[in-house]
Design a protein around this motif. Structure first.
Motif, PDB file in Angstrom:
ATOM      1  N   GLN A  12      13.394-163.575   3.437  1.00 54.70           N
ATOM      2  CA  GLN A  12      13.885-164.157   4.688  1.00 54.70           C
ATOM      3  C   GLN A  12      12.724-164.193   5.677  1.00 54.70           C
ATOM      4  O   GLN A  12      11.890-163.290   5.717  1.00 54.70           O
ATOM      5  CB  GLN A  12      15.076-163.403   5.251  1.00 54.70           C
ATOM      6  CG  GLN A  12      14.834-161.961   5.576  1.00 54.70           C
ATOM      7  CD  GLN A  12      16.120-161.258   5.970  1.00 54.70           C
ATOM      8  OE1 GLN A  12      17.205-161.685   5.607  1.00 54.70           O
ATOM      9  NE2 GLN A  12      15.994-160.175   6.720  1.00 54.70           N
ATOM     10  N   GLN A  40      10.382-164.010   8.841  1.00 54.96           N
ATOM     11  CA  GLN A  40      10.169-163.209  10.046  1.00 54.96           C
ATOM     12  C   GLN A  40       9.453-164.061  11.090  1.00 54.96           C
ATOM     13  O   GLN A  40       9.714-163.947  12.277  1.00 54.96           O
ATOM     14  CB  GLN A  40       9.333-161.967   9.725  1.00 54.96           C
ATOM     15  CG  GLN A  40       9.955-161.074   8.663  1.00 54.96           C
ATOM     16  CD  GLN A  40      11.293-160.520   9.093  1.00 54.96           C
ATOM     17  OE1 GLN A  40      11.382-159.840  10.106  1.00 54.96           O
ATOM     18  NE2 GLN A  40      12.337-160.804   8.344  1.00 54.96           N
ATOM     19  N   THR A  61      14.305-165.836  15.148  1.00 55.47           N
ATOM     20  CA  THR A  61      15.307-164.953  15.743  1.00 55.47           C
ATOM     21  C   THR A  61      16.481-164.671  14.812  1.00 55.47           C
ATOM     22  O   THR A  61      17.146-163.660  14.957  1.00 55.47           O
ATOM     23  CB  THR A  61      15.837-165.535  17.068  1.00 55.47           C
ATOM     24  OG1 THR A  61      16.356-166.841  16.813  1.00 55.47           O
ATOM     25  CG2 THR A  61      14.726-165.610  18.099  1.00 55.47           C
ATOM     26  N   ASP A  62      16.747-165.572  13.850  1.00 53.30           N
ATOM     27  CA  ASP A  62      17.848-165.376  12.905  1.00 53.30           C
ATOM     28  C   ASP A  62      17.322-165.494  11.474  1.00 53.30           C
ATOM     29  O   ASP A  62      17.433-166.553  10.846  1.00 53.30           O
ATOM     30  CB  ASP A  62      18.959-166.401  13.159  1.00 53.30           C
ATOM     31  CG  ASP A  62      20.164-166.184  12.264  1.00 53.30           C
ATOM     32  OD1 ASP A  62      20.245-165.136  11.594  1.00 53.30           O
ATOM     33  OD2 ASP A  62      21.029-167.078  12.219  1.00 53.30           O
ATOM     34  N   ALA A 117      18.391-164.613   8.647  1.00 60.90           N
ATOM     35  CA  ALA A 117      19.368-164.997   7.621  1.00 60.90           C
ATOM     36  C   ALA A 117      19.520-166.508   7.517  1.00 60.90           C
ATOM     37  O   ALA A 117      20.021-167.018   6.519  1.00 60.90           O
ATOM     38  CB  ALA A 117      20.718-164.353   7.918  1.00 60.90           C
ATOM     39  N   SER A 118      19.065-167.253   8.528  1.00 58.13           N
ATOM     40  CA  SER A 118      19.145-168.714   8.509  1.00 58.13           C
ATOM     41  C   SER A 118      17.855-169.369   8.017  1.00 58.13           C
ATOM     42  O   SER A 118      17.731-170.581   8.033  1.00 58.13           O
ATOM     43  CB  SER A 118      19.457-169.250   9.910  1.00 58.13           C
ATOM     44  OG  SER A 118      20.756-168.859  10.298  1.00 58.13           O
ATOM     45  N   THR A 121      15.764-168.630   4.689  1.00 54.52           N
ATOM     46  CA  THR A 121      15.550-167.850   3.471  1.00 54.52           C
ATOM     47  C   THR A 121      14.931-168.710   2.376  1.00 54.52           C
ATOM     48  O   THR A 121      15.033-169.942   2.397  1.00 54.52           O
ATOM     49  CB  THR A 121      16.880-167.282   2.943  1.00 54.52           C
ATOM     50  OG1 THR A 121      17.719-168.358   2.515  1.00 54.52           O
ATOM     51  CG2 THR A 121      17.583-166.445   3.997  1.00 54.52           C
ATOM     52  N   CYS A 150      21.002-174.870   9.387  1.00 46.69           N
ATOM     53  CA  CYS A 150      22.365-175.011   8.869  1.00 46.69           C
ATOM     54  C   CYS A 150      22.400-175.699   7.501  1.00 46.69           C
ATOM     55  O   CYS A 150      23.471-175.936   6.968  1.00 46.69           O
ATOM     56  CB  CYS A 150      23.221-175.787   9.868  1.00 46.69           C
ATOM     57  SG  CYS A 150      22.779-177.528  10.011  1.00 46.69           S
ATOM     58  N   SER A 176      19.037-175.173  18.214  1.00 43.25           N
ATOM     59  CA  SER A 176      18.096-174.220  17.620  1.00 43.25           C
ATOM     60  C   SER A 176      18.122-174.260  16.095  1.00 43.25           C
ATOM     61  O   SER A 176      17.107-174.005  15.449  1.00 43.25           O
ATOM     62  CB  SER A 176      18.383-172.802  18.120  1.00 43.25           C
ATOM     63  OG  SER A 176      19.676-172.393  17.721  1.00 43.25           O
ATOM     64  N   GLU A 177      19.276-174.589  15.504  1.00 44.86           N
ATOM     65  CA  GLU A 177      19.345-174.709  14.044  1.00 44.86           C
ATOM     66  C   GLU A 177      18.490-175.869  13.553  1.00 44.86           C
ATOM     67  O   GLU A 177      17.836-175.773  12.518  1.00 44.86           O
ATOM     68  CB  GLU A 177      20.790-174.887  13.573  1.00 44.86           C
ATOM     69  CG  GLU A 177      21.592-173.611  13.622  1.00 44.86           C
ATOM     70  CD  GLU A 177      22.963-173.788  13.006  1.00 44.86           C
ATOM     71  OE1 GLU A 177      23.566-174.887  13.120  1.00 44.86           O
ATOM     72  OE2 GLU A 177      23.440-172.823  12.387  1.00 44.86           O
ATOM     73  N   ARG A 199      14.668-160.010   1.038  1.00 43.15           N
ATOM     74  CA  ARG A 199      16.073-160.257   1.390  1.00 43.15           C
ATOM     75  C   ARG A 199      16.938-159.515   0.402  1.00 43.15           C
ATOM     76  O   ARG A 199      16.711-159.572  -0.797  1.00 43.15           O
ATOM     77  CB  ARG A 199      16.354-161.758   1.337  1.00 43.15           C
ATOM     78  CG  ARG A 199      17.759-162.121   1.733  1.00 43.15           C
ATOM     79  CD  ARG A 199      17.865-163.603   2.009  1.00 43.15           C
ATOM     80  NE  ARG A 199      17.692-164.432   0.850  1.00 43.15           N
ATOM     81  CZ  ARG A 199      18.688-164.909   0.117  1.00 43.15           C
ATOM     82  NH1 ARG A 199      19.928-164.624   0.416  1.00 43.15           N
ATOM     83  NH2 ARG A 199      18.441-165.652  -0.928  1.00 43.15           N
TER      84      ARG A 199
END
Length: 145
Positions: A43, A45, A53-54, A56-57, A59, A74, A103-104, A143
């Motif tokens: 994932q 960094q 910031t996310d 998990a989105s 990977t 998304c 942001s996505e 991950r």
């Protein structure tokens, strides 16, 4: 006696030279960092120097069949990868349908750009770093399943 020692030395040198020539003719298999990447899951960094910031989105999974898959904002993606030494090529990447917003959408663009522009990879136990030509690294952490 000196003749025998000289003959023995020449014989050893001749065999050593033949063995060295044979070793030079038979190249060893090239190092492929992809062999160590296969089966790993990461994932993001940071992407091209900018923080994520996310994680998990953003990977990436390196599959055993020289394919990658993952999440970019998304959307899901899949594509091939190839390696030689510490060099890497990823893509072309195919994306799932749908529209990311805000942001996505920005994360999706940064993630795909980081993957497709990657040229060199560093792999160390708890980190994966993709480098592009401009030297902007993308850093990934392991991950969990």
């Amino acid at each position: 006696m000196r003749k025998a020692a000289l003959l023995s030395t020449l014989t050893v040198l001749l065999f050593a030279g033949a063995a060295g020539a044979k070793a030079q003719q038979e190249p060893s298999a090239p190092y492929r960092i992809g062999d160590k990447l296969a089966g790993t899951r990461w994932q993001a960094q940071s992407l091209r120097g900018g923080a994520v910031t996310d994680p998990a989105s953003a990977t990436i999974d390196f599959l055993p069949d020289d394919q990658v898959r993952g999440q970019a904002g998304c959307k899901r993606f899949v594509g091939p990868y190839a390696t030689r030494d510490d060099k890497i090529t990823i893509g072309p990447i195919r994306m799932s349908l749908g529209d990311c917003r805000g942001s996505e959408a920005a994360l999706e663009e940064r993630m795909i750009e980081a993957l497709e522009k990657a040229e060199r990879v560093e792999l160390g136990g708890d980190r994966l770093i993709l480098h592009d030509r401009q030297g902007e690294p993308s850093r990934f952490a392991p991950r969990r399943p």
